[in-house]
Every structure is written in C-alpha cells, then in structure tokens.
Design a protein around this motif. Sequence first.
Motif, short mmCIF file in Angstrom:
data_model
loop_
_atom_site.label_atom_id
_atom_site.label_comp_id
_atom_site.label_asym_id
_atom_site.label_seq_id
_atom_site.Cartn_x
_atom_site.Cartn_y
_atom_site.Cartn_z
N VAL A 102 34.67 -39.14 7.59
CA VAL A 102 33.62 -39.05 6.58
C VAL A 102 32.42 -39.85 7.06
CG1 VAL A 102 32.98 -39.60 4.20
CG2 VAL A 102 35.29 -38.79 4.69
N ASP A 103 31.24 -39.23 7.01
CA ASP A 103 30.01 -39.95 7.33
C ASP A 103 28.93 -39.55 6.32
OD1 ASP A 103 29.00 -37.48 8.15
OD2 ASP A 103 29.51 -37.85 10.25
N GLY A 104 27.73 -40.03 6.53
CA GLY A 104 26.65 -39.79 5.59
C GLY A 104 25.95 -38.45 5.75
N GLN A 105 26.08 -37.82 6.92
CA GLN A 105 25.38 -36.55 7.17
C GLN A 105 26.29 -35.34 6.97
OE1 GLN A 105 25.03 -39.12 9.59
NE2 GLN A 105 23.12 -39.77 8.65
N ALA A 106 27.29 -35.20 7.85
CA ALA A 106 28.13 -34.00 7.83
C ALA A 106 29.23 -34.08 6.79
CB ALA A 106 28.75 -33.79 9.22
N GLY A 107 29.58 -35.26 6.39
CA GLY A 107 30.63 -35.41 5.40
C GLY A 107 32.00 -35.34 6.02
N LEU A 163 42.06 -37.37 -3.05
CA LEU A 163 41.73 -38.10 -4.28
C LEU A 163 42.55 -37.53 -5.42
CD1 LEU A 163 39.93 -39.99 -5.99
CD2 LEU A 163 38.24 -38.17 -6.05
N GLY A 164 43.39 -38.36 -6.01
CA GLY A 164 44.20 -37.92 -7.14
C GLY A 164 45.11 -36.76 -6.79
N GLY A 165 45.62 -36.73 -5.56
CA GLY A 165 46.53 -35.67 -5.15
C GLY A 165 45.83 -34.39 -4.71
N GLU A 166 44.51 -34.36 -4.73
CA GLU A 166 43.76 -33.17 -4.34
C GLU A 166 42.85 -33.50 -3.16
OE1 GLU A 166 41.59 -32.19 -7.86
OE2 GLU A 166 43.29 -31.17 -8.78
N ILE A 167 42.55 -32.49 -2.37
CA ILE A 167 41.65 -32.64 -1.24
C ILE A 167 40.22 -32.38 -1.72
CG2 ILE A 167 41.06 -31.85 1.09
CD1 ILE A 167 43.83 -33.16 0.84
N TRP A 168 39.33 -33.33 -1.44
CA TRP A 168 37.93 -33.24 -1.84
C TRP A 168 37.04 -33.33 -0.61
CZ3 TRP A 168 35.37 -33.58 -6.74
CH2 TRP A 168 36.22 -33.55 -7.85
N SER A 169 35.92 -32.63 -0.64
CA SER A 169 34.89 -32.89 0.37
C SER A 169 34.23 -34.20 -0.03
CB SER A 169 33.88 -31.74 0.43
OG SER A 169 33.24 -31.58 -0.81
N ASP A 184 26.41 -44.69 2.12
CA ASP A 184 25.51 -45.23 3.13
C ASP A 184 25.46 -44.24 4.28
OD1 ASP A 184 24.02 -46.72 4.87
OD2 ASP A 184 25.56 -48.24 5.23
N ALA A 185 24.27 -43.76 4.62
CA ALA A 185 24.12 -42.76 5.68
C ALA A 185 24.62 -43.26 7.02
CB ALA A 185 22.65 -42.33 5.78
N GLU A 186 24.65 -44.56 7.23
CA GLU A 186 25.08 -45.14 8.52
C GLU A 186 26.58 -45.37 8.58
OE1 GLU A 186 22.76 -45.49 10.94
OE2 GLU A 186 21.39 -44.63 9.46
N ALA A 187 27.25 -45.43 7.43
CA ALA A 187 28.69 -45.75 7.41
C ALA A 187 29.53 -44.55 7.80
CB ALA A 187 29.08 -46.23 6.01
N THR A 188 30.62 -44.85 8.51
CA THR A 188 31.57 -43.82 8.93
C THR A 188 32.97 -44.32 8.59
OG1 THR A 188 30.13 -43.19 10.75
CG2 THR A 188 32.40 -42.47 10.88
N ALA A 233 32.67 -35.83 -3.30
CA ALA A 233 32.82 -37.22 -3.72
C ALA A 233 31.96 -38.10 -2.83
CB ALA A 233 34.29 -37.64 -3.61
N ILE A 234 31.22 -38.99 -3.43
CA ILE A 234 30.41 -39.96 -2.69
C ILE A 234 31.24 -41.23 -2.61
CG2 ILE A 234 28.20 -41.14 -2.54
CD1 ILE A 234 28.06 -38.03 -2.62
N VAL A 235 31.51 -41.69 -1.37
CA VAL A 235 32.45 -42.81 -1.19
C VAL A 235 31.79 -43.95 -0.47
CG1 VAL A 235 34.45 -41.27 -1.17
CG2 VAL A 235 33.35 -41.86 0.99
N MET A 236 32.44 -45.10 -0.56
CA MET A 236 32.00 -46.28 0.20
C MET A 236 33.21 -47.12 0.55
SD MET A 236 30.29 -48.62 -2.81
CE MET A 236 30.49 -50.20 -2.08
#
Length: 144
Positions: free
Chosen positions: A99-104, A109-115, A120-124, A141-144
């Motif tokens: 997971v990254d900030g551009q391509a995703g 999550l909760g037993g399901e697969i989410w995009s 943070d665009a720089e975090a991977t 889902a937006i994650v950190m």
Amino acid sequence: MADIDAWVWWLIGAAALGIPLVITAMPELGMLAVGAVAGAITAGMGGGVVLQVIVFAIVSCALIAVVRPVAARHRAQKPQLATGIEALKGKQAVVIERVDGQAGGRIKLGGEIWSARSLDAEATFEPGRQVDVVEIEGATAIVM
C-alpha cells in the motif's frame, strides 16, 4: 354539559392534546397534555378553577423548560453505536498487497479485502504489516 365535573373536562383536554401529539410528533403537546392531567388531579382534589389553571400552567411550563432542552441535546448527539463505514474508522487492518499513497494496494479489514491507499503520499506499507484505518472514501480505505 353542566353536569360534567371539571376533572373530566381536563381529561378531555388532555386527550385532545394527545391526539395531535401522535399525529404531529410535537413533544410540546404531550407536555401540555400532562399539564392538563395535573389540572384534572387538582380539580378531583377539590381545587378551584383558578388553582386548576395555575397548576396546568406551572406543570406545562416546567415540563417544557426542563424536558425540551434535554430532548434537544439527545437529538443532537451522535449515535452511540457506529454502523456501516463509520464502524470501520479506527479499526486495524493487515496489508495484503503493498500500500502506498499513489497506486494504492489491498488490506484485509474486518474479514474482507479492501482496496487501500496511504494517508501520507510518501508512506509505504509492506504485506503483513498492521495499519490503522483513518477514513473510508467510496470503496477505498485510507490507512496510516
């Protein structure tokens, strides 16, 4: 009509206020109906007409002054139990695909697969890492 006791008239008035309460869902009418019942009790105990009206006014005004602000506060509160996507915010998920900030990427999550994509665009985040869900945008889902 003159043969009917005053307390009966107060109860008729309470019922007359109760019917529009049910139809319009205006709680103030219910408070006035309770005031009319208090007037009926006063009449039943032998109080004069002036005392009956005073009791009706005091009880009705007191209920409106006390109950109405409490009801407004409860109406403005957020629900205690979060459901839907609101329940997913703040949950932890496991990264399945990078997971990254551009391509995703993808998370579980909760037993399901989410995009997912990084807040943070720089975090991977690499697979196997735990992340926190900050927001849900559509089906991502937006994650950190």
